[in-house]
Design an enzyme around this catalytic site. Structure first.
Site, PDB file in Angstrom:
ATOM      1  N   GLY A 173      14.574  17.719 -62.023  1.00 48.60           N
ATOM      2  CA  GLY A 173      13.334  16.980 -62.262  1.00 48.60           C
ATOM      3  C   GLY A 173      12.533  16.621 -61.031  1.00 48.60           C
TER       4      GLY A 173
ATOM      5  N   ASN B  77      10.270  18.484 -59.400  1.00 47.41           N
ATOM      6  CA  ASN B  77       8.854  18.858 -59.577  1.00 47.41           C
ATOM      7  C   ASN B  77       8.186  17.974 -60.635  1.00 47.41           C
ATOM      8  OD1 ASN B  77       7.886  21.245 -57.925  1.00 47.41           O
ATOM      9  ND2 ASN B  77       9.912  21.920 -58.577  1.00 47.41           N
TER      10      ASN B  77
ATOM     11  N   LEU C 209      11.467  31.541 -72.486  1.00 46.95           N
ATOM     12  CA  LEU C 209      10.111  31.917 -72.873  1.00 46.95           C
ATOM     13  C   LEU C 209       9.635  30.889 -73.897  1.00 46.95           C
ATOM     14  CD1 LEU C 209      10.460  35.792 -73.293  1.00 46.95           C
ATOM     15  CD2 LEU C 209       9.345  34.549 -71.421  1.00 46.95           C
TER      16      LEU C 209
ATOM     17  N   HIS D 106       7.493  28.682 -59.484  1.00 49.97           N
ATOM     18  CA  HIS D 106       8.589  29.605 -59.193  1.00 49.97           C
ATOM     19  C   HIS D 106       8.880  29.535 -57.690  1.00 49.97           C
ATOM     20  CE1 HIS D 106      11.157  33.071 -59.889  1.00 49.97           C
ATOM     21  NE2 HIS D 106      10.697  33.563 -58.752  1.00 49.97           N
TER      22      HIS D 106
ATOM     23  N   ASP E 258       7.483  35.101 -65.570  1.00 49.38           N
ATOM     24  CA  ASP E 258       6.886  35.087 -64.220  1.00 49.38           C
ATOM     25  C   ASP E 258       5.745  36.090 -64.070  1.00 49.38           C
ATOM     26  OD1 ASP E 258       8.812  33.202 -63.477  1.00 49.38           O
ATOM     27  OD2 ASP E 258      10.230  34.749 -62.905  1.00 49.38           O
TER      28      ASP E 258
END
Ligand code: GAR
Length: 190
Positions: free
Chosen positions: A16, A18, A89, A106, A147
């Site tokens: 967590g 980010n 996804l 990413h 991505d």
């Protein structure tokens, strides 16, 4: 106008950091948006406690029947969805409901070192194994492939000859915490 609201999605083991960077950037007025809800698949995700400490609403939405519809319920009132350590996804109905408004971060310079199964330490191991001279992080829009969506922002650093996956991950993570609020700000201005 009110700040745009963000739903942040974390994974089951989501640390967590980010998510926290986005929460703080919103509270401190460093981006024109604020985190409205954190969506986790389980109460035991470490990010859940952090979100609660920050007084941010948490919704636990487990994958299964009607996953997309239950996610959409939890996201009601939000303009953006930010994936932060969420590695699946997304159901199609969520992508349809938020066209060009779902973001992911990413820990490498896409399009290299991305794709299914590329997350966490594996990414940094692959960067070092490839002898890449630079790495960094990428914030991109999310589509139905891993991505793959349009890149919004990248931040770069040099890979040092004595970097380990751990040392590289730590330096990239610092860049991630700057990049996510900046990318969101950029997107709100498009
Ligand atoms: C971050 O490094 C993020 O870039 C990565 O998971 C970590 C989550 O950390 N995501 C991916 O690898 C996606 N392919 P956090 O829970 O501390 O934000």
């Amino acid at each position: 106008m009110d700040n745009a609201r963000i739903a942040v999605m974390v994974g089951p083991k989501g640390r967590g950091s980010n998510m926290l960077a986005l929460i703080r950037a919103g509270k401190e007025g460093r981006m024109p948006a604020c985190v409205e809800v954190v969506i986790a698949p389980t109460h035991s995700a470490p990010a859940v406690q952090t979100a609660q400490d920050e007084k941010v609403r948490v919704a636990i939405v487990e994958p299964g029947d009607d996953y997309g519809a239950r996610l959409l319920d939890a996201m009601e009132g939000c303009r953006y969805v930010c994936l932060a350590g969420f590695l699946r996804l997304l159901p199609e109905e969520v992508l349809r409901a938020f066209p060009d408004r779902v973001l992911n971060i990413h820990p490498a310079l896409l399009p290299d070192f991305g794709g299914k199964g590329m997350y966490g330490a594996r990414v940094h191991e692959a960067v070092i194994a490839a002898g890449a001279k630079e790495s960094g992080c990428t914030v991109h829009l999310v589509n139905e492939r891993y991505d793959d969506g349009r890149i919004l922002l990248q931040k770069r650093l040099e890979v040092a000859p004595d970097d380990t996956p751990e040392s590289l991950a730590a330096r990239v993570l610092e860049l991630e915490h700057q990049a996510y609020p900046e990318a969101l700000t950029k997107l709100t201005r498009e």
